[in-house]
Design a protein around this motif. Structure first.
Motif, PDB file in Angstrom:
ATOM      1  N   GLN A  90      -9.428  58.626  21.247  1.00  0.00           N
ATOM      2  CA  GLN A  90      -8.753  57.618  21.060  1.00  0.00           C
ATOM      3  C   GLN A  90      -7.323  57.517  20.331  1.00  0.00           C
ATOM      4  O   GLN A  90      -6.885  56.626  20.013  1.00  0.00           O
ATOM      5  N   ASP A  91      -6.821  58.767  20.383  1.00  0.00           N
ATOM      6  CA  ASP A  91      -5.584  58.940  19.607  1.00  0.00           C
ATOM      7  C   ASP A  91      -4.475  58.191  20.217  1.00  0.00           C
ATOM      8  O   ASP A  91      -3.788  57.644  19.686  1.00  0.00           O
ATOM      9  N   GLU A  92      -4.354  58.025  21.456  1.00  0.00           N
ATOM     10  CA  GLU A  92      -3.514  57.233  22.213  1.00  0.00           C
ATOM     11  C   GLU A  92      -3.626  55.523  22.123  1.00  0.00           C
ATOM     12  O   GLU A  92      -2.664  54.885  21.665  1.00  0.00           O
ATOM     13  N   MET A  93      -4.822  55.206  22.036  1.00  0.00           N
ATOM     14  CA  MET A  93      -5.136  53.914  21.598  1.00  0.00           C
ATOM     15  C   MET A  93      -4.731  53.421  20.137  1.00  0.00           C
ATOM     16  O   MET A  93      -4.313  52.433  19.976  1.00  0.00           O
ATOM     17  N   ARG A  94      -5.290  54.636  19.382  1.00  0.00           N
ATOM     18  CA  ARG A  94      -4.757  54.624  17.773  1.00  0.00           C
ATOM     19  C   ARG A  94      -3.230  54.295  17.855  1.00  0.00           C
ATOM     20  O   ARG A  94      -2.765  53.513  17.056  1.00  0.00           O
ATOM     21  N   ARG A  95      -2.507  55.147  18.357  1.00  0.00           N
ATOM     22  CA  ARG A  95      -0.880  55.202  18.245  1.00  0.00           C
ATOM     23  C   ARG A  95      -0.351  54.037  18.543  1.00  0.00           C
ATOM     24  O   ARG A  95       0.224  53.092  18.026  1.00  0.00           O
ATOM     25  N   GLN A  96      -1.045  53.378  19.921  1.00  0.00           N
ATOM     26  CA  GLN A  96      -0.603  51.932  20.362  1.00  0.00           C
ATOM     27  C   GLN A  96      -0.853  50.754  19.214  1.00  0.00           C
ATOM     28  O   GLN A  96      -0.100  50.091  19.124  1.00  0.00           O
ATOM     29  N   ALA A  97      -2.101  50.921  18.963  1.00  0.00           N
ATOM     30  CA  ALA A  97      -2.248  49.749  17.912  1.00  0.00           C
ATOM     31  C   ALA A  97      -1.626  49.869  16.688  1.00  0.00           C
ATOM     32  O   ALA A  97      -1.033  48.597  16.077  1.00  0.00           O
ATOM     33  N   ARG A  98      -1.237  50.979  16.263  1.00  0.00           N
ATOM     34  CA  ARG A  98      -0.457  51.312  14.967  1.00  0.00           C
ATOM     35  C   ARG A  98       1.061  50.643  15.255  1.00  0.00           C
ATOM     36  O   ARG A  98       1.567  50.275  14.435  1.00  0.00           O
ATOM     37  N   ALA A  99       1.443  51.166  16.323  1.00  0.00           N
ATOM     38  CA  ALA A  99       2.902  50.655  16.747  1.00  0.00           C
ATOM     39  C   ALA A  99       2.843  48.989  16.921  1.00  0.00           C
ATOM     40  O   ALA A  99       3.828  48.817  16.576  1.00  0.00           O
ATOM     41  N   ALA A 100       1.809  48.544  17.601  1.00  0.00           N
ATOM     42  CA  ALA A 100       1.812  47.027  17.842  1.00  0.00           C
ATOM     43  C   ALA A 100       1.618  46.297  16.331  1.00  0.00           C
ATOM     44  O   ALA A 100       2.396  45.361  16.094  1.00  0.00           O
ATOM     45  N   LEU A 101       1.005  47.145  15.549  1.00  0.00           N
ATOM     46  CA  LEU A 101       0.857  46.365  14.233  1.00  0.00           C
ATOM     47  C   LEU A 101       2.228  46.656  13.359  1.00  0.00           C
ATOM     48  O   LEU A 101       2.501  45.537  12.889  1.00  0.00           O
ATOM     49  N   ALA A 102       2.819  47.817  13.462  1.00  0.00           N
ATOM     50  CA  ALA A 102       4.027  47.981  12.789  1.00  0.00           C
ATOM     51  C   ALA A 102       5.130  46.789  13.491  1.00  0.00           C
ATOM     52  O   ALA A 102       5.942  46.278  12.548  1.00  0.00           O
ATOM     53  N   ALA A 103       5.102  46.641  14.980  1.00  0.00           N
ATOM     54  CA  ALA A 103       6.071  45.581  15.365  1.00  0.00           C
ATOM     55  C   ALA A 103       5.665  44.044  14.823  1.00  0.00           C
ATOM     56  O   ALA A 103       6.622  43.552  14.493  1.00  0.00           O
ATOM     57  N   ARG A 104       4.424  43.955  14.718  1.00  0.00           N
ATOM     58  CA  ARG A 104       4.086  42.504  14.303  1.00  0.00           C
ATOM     59  C   ARG A 104       4.618  42.373  12.562  1.00  0.00           C
ATOM     60  O   ARG A 104       4.953  41.425  12.345  1.00  0.00           O
ATOM     61  N   ARG A 105       4.524  43.409  11.790  1.00  0.00           N
ATOM     62  CA  ARG A 105       4.885  43.566  10.460  1.00  0.00           C
ATOM     63  C   ARG A 105       6.251  43.220  10.453  1.00  0.00           C
ATOM     64  O   ARG A 105       6.881  42.585   9.578  1.00  0.00           O
ATOM     65  N   ARG A 106       7.276  43.955  11.329  1.00  0.00           N
ATOM     66  CA  ARG A 106       8.608  43.636  11.252  1.00  0.00           C
ATOM     67  C   ARG A 106       8.812  42.309  11.625  1.00  0.00           C
ATOM     68  O   ARG A 106       9.835  41.554  11.064  1.00  0.00           O
ATOM     69  N   GLU A 107       8.248  41.656  12.657  1.00  0.00           N
ATOM     70  CA  GLU A 107       8.565  40.244  13.052  1.00  0.00           C
ATOM     71  C   GLU A 107       8.270  39.542  11.942  1.00  0.00           C
ATOM     72  O   GLU A 107       8.976  38.517  11.488  1.00  0.00           O
ATOM     73  N   TRP A 108       7.090  39.568  11.189  1.00  0.00           N
ATOM     74  CA  TRP A 108       6.838  38.906  10.044  1.00  0.00           C
ATOM     75  C   TRP A 108       7.666  39.018   9.163  1.00  0.00           C
ATOM     76  O   TRP A 108       8.043  38.114   8.273  1.00  0.00           O
ATOM     77  N   LYS A 109       8.371  40.157   8.544  1.00  0.00           N
ATOM     78  CA  LYS A 109       9.356  40.524   7.513  1.00  0.00           C
ATOM     79  C   LYS A 109      10.606  39.833   8.047  1.00  0.00           C
ATOM     80  O   LYS A 109      11.322  39.148   7.166  1.00  0.00           O
ATOM     81  N   ALA A 110      10.922  39.684   9.227  1.00  0.00           N
ATOM     82  CA  ALA A 110      12.160  39.101   9.740  1.00  0.00           C
ATOM     83  C   ALA A 110      11.985  37.503   9.430  1.00  0.00           C
ATOM     84  O   ALA A 110      12.800  36.978   8.905  1.00  0.00           O
ATOM     85  N   ALA A 111      10.924  37.033   9.665  1.00  0.00           N
ATOM     86  CA  ALA A 111      10.648  35.550   9.543  1.00  0.00           C
ATOM     87  C   ALA A 111      10.486  35.105   8.398  1.00  0.00           C
ATOM     88  O   ALA A 111      11.033  34.119   7.815  1.00  0.00           O
TER      89      ALA A 111
END
Length: 140
Positions: A39-60
């Motif tokens: 599940q390494d790739e799924m885990r990496r994608q989920a972490r990347a998606a969460l990081a992107a959401r956090r960046r959006e959250w911080k910008a907002a």
């Protein structure tokens, strides 16, 4: 911000083909939900998606000023608490001083005078009586 994002920063973690998903709010949750080596790739994608959401959250957050305002509110509450403590520790010299202490209590605990259950209306009546006494018999 919650309305704009539909909640706090999170990402979907697929459980399996037919079992749907679960929201993950942290890297630790992602790791717990996707623990296997395959599940390494799924885990990496989920972490990347969460990081992107956090960046959006911080910008907002930066645009809206929420964190800045929350910090200022907490600082003001600390000052208010310190001043109230000083007031409560001061020995009253007059009926007016007692009225000030009562007024402080009422404003801190029920700032909009919205609580209608006892003893709040009675305390507000006592404060009004003290103010009337302090104003004297010729006050309007």
């Amino acid at each position: 911000m919650l309305r704009e994002f539909g909640g706090f920063p999170r990402t979907k973690v697929l459980l399996s083909e037919d079992c749907g998903f679960i929201w993950a709010y942290s890297g630790r949750e992602i790791d717990r939900l996707l623990p296997n080596a395959d599940q390494d790739e799924m885990r990496r994608q989920a972490r990347a998606a969460l990081a992107a959401r956090r960046r959006e959250w911080k910008a907002a957050d930066k645009r809206a000023g929420y964190t800045r305002a929350k910090k200022a509110e907490e600082e003001i509450a600390d000052v208010e608490e310190a001043l109230a403590k000083e007031l409560w520790n001061a020995a009253p010299q007059s009926v007016a001083d007692v009225a000030v202490k009562l007024h402080s209590l009422l404003e801190m605990e029920d700032p909009r005078s919205a609580i209608q259950e006892a003893p709040w209306p009675e305390l507000r009546t006592i404060l009004a009586d003290l103010v009337r006494i302090c104003a004297g018999p010729n006050a309007i």
